[in-house]
Each structure stands twice: as structure tokens, then as C-alpha cells.
Design a protein around this motif. Sequence first.
Motif, PDB file in Angstrom:
ATOM      1  N   LYS A  61       0.849  -1.191   0.000  1.00  0.00           N
ATOM      2  CA  LYS A  61       0.000   0.000   0.000  1.00  0.00           C
ATOM      3  C   LYS A  61       0.885   1.242   0.000  1.00  0.00           C
ATOM      4  CE  LYS A  61      -3.427  -2.290   2.992  1.00  0.00           C
ATOM      5  NZ  LYS A  61      -4.145  -2.197   4.299  1.00  0.00           N
ATOM      6  N   ASP A  72      -2.342  -6.372  -6.207  1.00  0.00           N
ATOM      7  CA  ASP A  72      -3.498  -5.623  -5.714  1.00  0.00           C
ATOM      8  C   ASP A  72      -3.069  -4.365  -4.954  1.00  0.00           C
ATOM      9  OD1 ASP A  72      -2.371  -7.066  -3.662  1.00  0.00           O
ATOM     10  OD2 ASP A  72      -4.274  -7.676  -2.760  1.00  0.00           O
ATOM     11  N   LEU A  73      -2.022  -3.691  -5.448  1.00  0.00           N
ATOM     12  CA  LEU A  73      -1.522  -2.475  -4.801  1.00  0.00           C
ATOM     13  C   LEU A  73      -2.662  -1.498  -4.535  1.00  0.00           C
ATOM     14  CD1 LEU A  73       0.951  -0.680  -3.961  1.00  0.00           C
ATOM     15  CD2 LEU A  73       0.891   0.207  -6.295  1.00  0.00           C
ATOM     16  N   ALA A  74      -2.682  -0.943  -3.336  1.00  0.00           N
ATOM     17  CA  ALA A  74      -3.736   0.000  -2.950  1.00  0.00           C
ATOM     18  C   ALA A  74      -3.125   1.265  -2.387  1.00  0.00           C
ATOM     19  CB  ALA A  74      -4.657  -0.649  -1.914  1.00  0.00           C
ATOM     20  N   THR A  75      -3.905   2.303  -2.337  1.00  0.00           N
ATOM     21  CA  THR A  75      -3.522   3.550  -1.673  1.00  0.00           C
ATOM     22  C   THR A  75      -4.201   3.589  -0.317  1.00  0.00           C
ATOM     23  OG1 THR A  75      -3.293   4.741  -3.767  1.00  0.00           O
ATOM     24  CG2 THR A  75      -3.571   6.068  -1.788  1.00  0.00           C
ATOM     25  N   THR A 109      -6.163   4.717   2.717  1.00  0.00           N
ATOM     26  CA  THR A 109      -7.204   5.724   2.911  1.00  0.00           C
ATOM     27  C   THR A 109      -6.760   6.733   3.967  1.00  0.00           C
ATOM     28  OG1 THR A 109      -8.894   4.071   2.402  1.00  0.00           O
ATOM     29  CG2 THR A 109      -9.626   6.087   3.502  1.00  0.00           C
TER      30      THR A 109
END
Length: 263
Positions: free
Chosen positions: A208, A231-234, A236
Motif C-alpha cells: 500500500k 493488488d496495490l492500494a492507496t 485511505t
Amino acid sequence: MEQTYTWAEMMAVSIAHEMSDGEFGSIGAASHIPAAGLRLAQLTHAPNLTFFCGGSGASNPKIRRLTESSADYRNLVTAEYQYSLDDVVDFETAIRFDFAFLGGLQIDRFGNLNMAMIGDWDKPKVRGPGTVGLIFTGGFKSSFIYTEHHTPRVFVDKVDFVSGAGWLSGGDSRAEVLRPESSGPRRVFTPLGVFDFEPESKHMRLLKIHPWTTVEEIRSATGFDLPVADDLATVTPPTPEELHLLRTEVDSDGVLRRYATVA
């Protein structure tokens, strides 16, 4: 009006999100950001999470004025219990801790930690505090790595000295040396993002990113090739409720707000 926050508050929130209810863990002396994250988790989704301050012996301190060292005696004021050093050693040798928060002068691609020295052993460039509690990495069921600095000098291909064992040389190498009840690091938290370890190779990878950075910036700040999760995410940003709890119930003196504001 858009809410502003610092990267330290973002790290605390990132840590809180990774915590599970019912676990029992430990933090080291210079762990005020993990302590804030653990306390935030207790106030939100993990009320039965328990953590121990290695420096003071305090268990679950509820002081609203975040101390910059877990060794600060003020942690004892509202603690549920105080452990002795004998208790701690017993917990570690019996692998009673579900996790520990650990760091180092150097961190390598397999999550090995160095707190002893940088450079040649006989004539080091930098001399650190030593292995301290990192020698007990085989006494925790798992660990989390935490650092306030993300640079190629910190994240190196291979540490100069292994003070705390991560996944050693990757693959199954850790299981060949340490007890099977003790696993390697789960996550790495830095000002730039959250990282895990690839299941087979045990190589650190980007999981992330924090909202103010990019994959390219993170890779350039890392001293080894850094894989990126599919599934790289930023992460929140902190919610108004999370920031309210941090600033009123965890860190009323604004220790985390002294760091640079990022939003």
C-alpha cells in the motif's frame, strides 16, 4: 473544510488498520508511533488487543498524553498491569507474544534488522546500541517492522550485521534455524507506505502507498529491487473520527502533529 494530518498520524492509522482483536504484543523503547496506532486500534475495532511497553513494563497504558518513549514512567500511571523483566523473558522464550514492533539502522529485503553497527566489524562507520531486544525475534510468533526513515541507507540489499532475524535469506531459510512457532515479519511501516513479504520468496514488496507518494518515488528510496503487489492500494487518509480519537484520547499533547503535515 478538508482535514489536515501529518505523516506520523497517517502511519499510526496504517498501523491501527493492520491490528487484530485479541492479540498480545510488545513494543520497544522508541515506538511512540506504533503505540499510538495500537491504542487507536483498541479504541476502534480491536478493544481486546493487548500491548506491552518493553521499556517501562506497562501493559495497556491509557494515558492520553503520548510519551515519546515506552520507557517513560508515565506509561505506568494508567497501565492495567506492570510486567517485570523476568516475566518478559519468560514470555519470549515461551513464544507467548503474538507480535512485536521492531526497527533497525538497516533493514534488508528479507526483513533482517541491524542495530549493532554499519560497515566493517573491526572499524565500523556507525556503532549502534547493539542487539537489544532484537535477539528475541525467534521468541515472537510474528513481528512488524517500523521506521521513521525510508532511504536507500536504511533499506539495503543485505544488512551488515543481523541483530534480529527476519526471513534470513528468504524461502524456507528461517524455518531451518528458528522454531516453527515463530514466523518472520508480517508488515513493514514507513512514512511512504505499507509493505509485506512475498509468500514464496519472502522478499519485501510494496502493498500500500500513502497518498502523497508514488511507486517510482518509493522504489528510488529503496536500496534493492522492490516488487509491487498485484493488488496495490492507496492507504485511505485518516477519517475525522480517527483523527479526533488520536488527538483527544491518544495524543492530546500533539506529539504526532510536530511532524511534517502532508495533507
